[in-house]
Design an enzyme around this catalytic site. Structure first.
Site, PDB file in Angstrom:
ATOM      1  N   GLU A  49      -6.447  -4.710  -0.944  1.00 17.81           N
ATOM      2  CA  GLU A  49      -5.350  -3.744  -0.999  1.00 17.81           C
ATOM      3  C   GLU A  49      -4.695  -3.867  -2.367  1.00 17.81           C
ATOM      4  O   GLU A  49      -4.581  -4.966  -2.927  1.00 17.81           O
ATOM      5  CB  GLU A  49      -4.317  -4.046   0.097  1.00 17.81           C
ATOM      6  CG  GLU A  49      -3.090  -3.152  -0.039  1.00 17.81           C
ATOM      7  CD  GLU A  49      -2.144  -3.195   1.152  1.00 17.81           C
ATOM      8  OE1 GLU A  49      -2.209  -4.159   1.932  1.00 17.81           O
ATOM      9  OE2 GLU A  49      -1.335  -2.255   1.281  1.00 17.81           O
ATOM     10  N   CYS A 248      -0.884  -1.311   4.280  1.00 20.57           N
ATOM     11  CA  CYS A 248       0.207  -0.324   4.353  1.00 20.57           C
ATOM     12  C   CYS A 248       0.048   0.759   3.298  1.00 20.57           C
ATOM     13  O   CYS A 248       0.597   1.849   3.441  1.00 20.57           O
ATOM     14  CB  CYS A 248       1.549  -1.016   4.163  1.00 20.57           C
ATOM     15  SG  CYS A 248       1.957  -2.121   5.500  1.00 20.57           S
ATOM     16  N   ASN A 379      -3.974   2.207   9.790  1.00 18.04           N
ATOM     17  CA  ASN A 379      -3.967   0.794   9.420  1.00 18.04           C
ATOM     18  C   ASN A 379      -3.329  -0.063  10.506  1.00 18.04           C
ATOM     19  O   ASN A 379      -4.010  -0.731  11.254  1.00 18.04           O
ATOM     20  CB  ASN A 379      -3.220   0.606   8.096  1.00 18.04           C
ATOM     21  CG  ASN A 379      -2.941  -0.853   7.796  1.00 18.04           C
ATOM     22  OD1 ASN A 379      -3.830  -1.681   7.915  1.00 18.04           O
ATOM     23  ND2 ASN A 379      -1.713  -1.179   7.449  1.00 18.04           N
ATOM     24  N   GLU A 380      -2.024   0.018  10.601  1.00 19.19           N
ATOM     25  CA  GLU A 380      -1.306  -0.933  11.453  1.00 19.19           C
ATOM     26  C   GLU A 380      -0.353  -0.143  12.343  1.00 19.19           C
ATOM     27  O   GLU A 380       0.831  -0.455  12.412  1.00 19.19           O
ATOM     28  CB  GLU A 380      -0.537  -1.877  10.527  1.00 19.19           C
ATOM     29  CG  GLU A 380      -0.398  -3.259  11.019  1.00 19.19           C
ATOM     30  CD  GLU A 380       0.258  -4.161   9.980  1.00 19.19           C
ATOM     31  OE1 GLU A 380       1.291  -3.774   9.398  1.00 19.19           O
ATOM     32  OE2 GLU A 380      -0.263  -5.264   9.762  1.00 19.19           O
TER      33      GLU A 380
HETATM   34  O1  AHR Z   1      -1.342  -7.738   3.719  1.00 18.87           O
HETATM   35  C1  AHR Z   1      -0.071  -7.245   3.480  1.00 18.87           C
HETATM   36  C2  AHR Z   1       0.350  -6.207   4.508  1.00 18.87           C
HETATM   37  O2  AHR Z   1       0.483  -6.794   5.758  1.00 18.87           O
HETATM   38  C3  AHR Z   1      -0.629  -5.096   4.748  1.00 18.87           C
HETATM   39  O3  AHR Z   1      -0.490  -4.079   3.840  1.00 18.87           O
HETATM   40  C4  AHR Z   1      -0.266  -4.615   6.109  1.00 18.87           C
HETATM   41  O4  AHR Z   1      -1.345  -4.039   6.784  1.00 18.87           O
HETATM   42  C5  AHR Z   1       0.300  -5.835   6.775  1.00 18.87           C
HETATM   43  O5  AHR Z   1       1.518  -5.575   7.355  1.00 18.87           O
END
Ligand code: AHR
Length: 660
Positions: A49, A248, A379-380
């Site tokens: 990322e 994120c 993603n999350e």
């Molecule tokens: O790894 C850092 C962040 O942690 C990532 O962007 C997210 O997916 C998680 O909350």
């Protein structure tokens, strides 16, 4: 005989197989013939990322910050020490951002106006400086057009903090059409904090854009490519997959600022810059100069996956902005463009060159398909709105590309309401692979080595997509990549491996961090502008990944798997191709443990290699000055026929590889 040599002999003696009786000795039974399942080639991968300057300022080897004057403050990163704005007595000249007329993804350029010859200079500060190496070559390109006057020459110099010149070149400028110019600087000295000074010969006005500087020596020697040392560290992990671009960052703080892959392909100069969401995420680590140039875009990610021998695993926005920020939602009736993005991405990666997106891939230099097999939806995300959107994506993707495996998400936490709800719903929908995230204490990792023991073997497969032990608390700036965290992850990873029937992909997070430009810690690999090193956590990942074997077998004590009883954790695999049995033993106690290996068919075992990753101090870390303080040590031992005894040292991850 020196000390080092003596201690080496001592270690070998301790490790040499023997039949010594010992009351405290534990007997572990390794059943070579009991093949539980195959280990997926994707078992250990990496998650990339653009956080912590991972792409811009890191892996992407561009050295000029804000090369195209597109940051919110278009002159950020550019210093004018003696412009007429700062001093009327010194050089009178000034750089001003100008907007291109008409709509464009590259909005601004810079106009420099030189009024006299008193020495106006424009300096780029790089990403917290520029790392240059003595005698190395650096390729500089820029777009320029003369406006008025007679500025016919631009001089580029590396300078250090005392303004000493560490390399110099120039370009002759001709004409008032935009043209690309190219030249090369050779550094005369190694310097971690160099800057690029730009001066002009003549007077008048000149337009500049895309002032770009790359080391010639990039990964695979690609022009405007990736930092070689960092890719090498990734390559050495032999990752089974590369998950990108987040995180994120996929979601965006708002939908408008989400990651849109289509804006990251095609000519680099036309890729529209976006503020990096980590720029403003943490008040304690504000990074106002963090933007995404998309110099590493989806083509480059696919190419990197191919270079690493890793399956590409792109994660796309599912129409929900980050729920920790705005949580903005695309109404279901407006979701189609988002779904189309996913379908088009599959075409970009795999489609024939006759298809529009396949053609684009081909034009970018890769006519052959990338053979992408996985795609991640969101993603999350959590809650019913995610499930609704996941369903719509899954239906459309499967309809057109039934062979693509869809990765769904279970939210940001490994337990609690969001997690329970997401898992239950995704199971009902027969989700293929579910991504779980856990940023927890080292104790949690040690206590959860059994997490997957009871997961349904016939249910969805698990992608442990983001995990890392946090020495203080999640996202605390005081978290450390210390040995306790790494060792606890190793203990936990024996549980991932023992459950390879269910767990198909795993990755530590985040992957990269710039020594000065980071927002989140801990991270697997740290770098500055000259160097990079692997943390103890990196070496844990590497030892698991490079010893993953092909088939899971059992290692037990009195018929029970080792999940932390008396601080011992274990997993075992065999590698059919290499004809090896590989044991991973994690001792989380300070004292060593004597282990008798009862290996069925052990008569076949002739020689073994033991790899030990250890430190007596749980707070120990690697650093730029001691990058290999905690790193694997290999010891070759000879085995006698029969039962084998080994010593597993305190606070160690010990890999025992036996040729059969
Ligand atoms: O790894 C850092 C962040 O942690 C990532 O962007 C997210 O997916 C998680 O909350």
């Amino acid at each position: 005989m020196n000390h080092k040599f003596l201690s080496k002999i001592l270690v070998s003696v301790l490790l040499t197989v023997s039949f010594i009786g010992n009351a405290q000795q534990r007997t572990l039974k390794v059943d070579v013939n009991n093949e539980i399942t195959t280990i997926q080639p994707t078992m250990y991968g990496v998650f990339f990322e653009d956080i912590n300057f991972a792409a811009d300022g890191g892996l992407y080897a561009e050295m000029i910050k804000n090369r195209s004057f597109e940051f919110d403050n278009p002159l950020m990163g550019w210093i004018q020490p003696n412009s007429d704005r700062h001093s009327l007595n010194k050089g009178s000249g000034i750089a001003t951002p100008v907007k291109y007329s008409g709509s464009n993804t590259n909005h601004n350029y810079c106009r420099v106006n030189i009024k006299d010859d008193k020495g106006y200079t424009l300096i780029n500060e790089g990403y917290r400086g520029m790392g240059i190496k003595k005698e190395a070559k650096y390729n500089l390109t820029l777009l320029a057009s003369q406006v008025s006057g007679n500025i016919n020459k631009i001089i580029f110099q590396f300078i250090d903090k005392d303004k000493n010149v560490l390399g110099e070149t120039s370009v002759a400028i001709t004409g008032n059409n935009w043209k690309e110019y190219e030249t090369q600087l050779i550094a005369t000295k190694t310097e971690a904090k160099a800057q690029l000074k730009v001066t002009f010969e003549g007077r008048g006005e000149i337009n500049l854009d895309m002032i770009s500087l790359f080391p010639q020596d990039t990964w695979k020697g690609r022009k405007r490519g990736l930092r070689k040392d960092i890719v090498q560290l990734l390559y050495d992990l032999k990752p089974g997959f590369l998950r990108f671009p987040g995180g994120c960052i996929v979601e965006g703080r708002t939908l408008a600022k989400r990651y849109q892959w289509k804006k990251t392909v095609g000519p680099v100069k036309d890729r529209e810059i976006l503020i990096n969401r980590w720029n403003t995420e943490f008040n304690h680590r504000l990074t106002p100069d963090y933007f995404q140039s998309f110099g590493i875009g989806f083509f480059e990610y696919f190419q990197l996956s191919e270079d690493l021998g890793a399956e590409p695993l792109p994660i796309l926005s599912c129409g929900m902005a980050c729920q920790f920020n705005t949580g903005e939602l695309v109404p279901m009736e407006d979701l189609d463009p988002y779904i189309q993005d996913a379908l088009d991405l599959i075409e970009f990666a795999n489609g024939s060159t006759e298809t529009p997106w396949g053609k684009m891939r081909s034009q970018m230099g890769h006519p052959a398909p990338f053979n992408m097999k996985y795609i991640g939806v969101g993603n999350e995300q959590w809650g019913p709105e995610y499930i609704k959107r996941y369903k719509a994506f899954a239906q459309a993707i499967k309809e057109k590309y039934p062979e693509i495996i869809i990765v769904s998400g279970s939210g940001p936490f490994p337990d609690g309401d969001y997690f329970e709800y997401g898992m239950e719903e995704l199971k009902k929908l027969n989700a293929e692979i579910i991504d779980e995230h856990y940023y927890r204490s080292p104790e949690w990792f040690r206590e959860n080595a059994t997490r997957y023991d009871d997961y349904d073997r016939n249910g969805p497969k698990i992608f442990a997509g983001e995990y890392a032990a946090q020495s203080v608390a999640i996202a605390s700036p005081d978290n450390k990549n210390n040995w306790e965290c790494a060792l606890s992850e190793a203990a936990f990873m024996t549980g991932l491996e023992r459950n390879a029937e269910v767990v198909h992909l795993t990755s530590y997070a985040p992957l990269l961090a710039h020594e000065e430009g980071w927002q989140w810690t801990p991270d697997l690999i740290w770098f500055n502008n000259l160097e990079s090193y692997g943390t103890p956590n990196y070496y844990v990942q590497k030892l698991f990944s490079t010893n993953k074997g092909t088939h899971l077998i059992t290692v037990t004590e009195n018929g029970t798997p080792l999940t932390g009883q008396q601080n011992l954790y274990a997993s075992a695999v065999k590698d059919i191709a290499k004809k090896e049995i590989i044991l991973k033993l994690v001792n989380t106690s300070a004292g060593s443990q004597r282990i008798l290996l009862d290996i069925k068919d052990n008569k076949m075992v002739k020689k073994a290699e033991i790899i030990v990753l250890k430190n007596d101090n749980l707070s120990a870390e690697n650093s730029f000055s001691t990058p290999a303080k905690i790193s694997p040590e290999v010891k070759k031992i000879k085995l006698k026929k029969g039962n084998t005894q080994i010593t597993v040292e305190g606070y160690s991850l010990t890999i025992v590889k036996m040729k059969i």
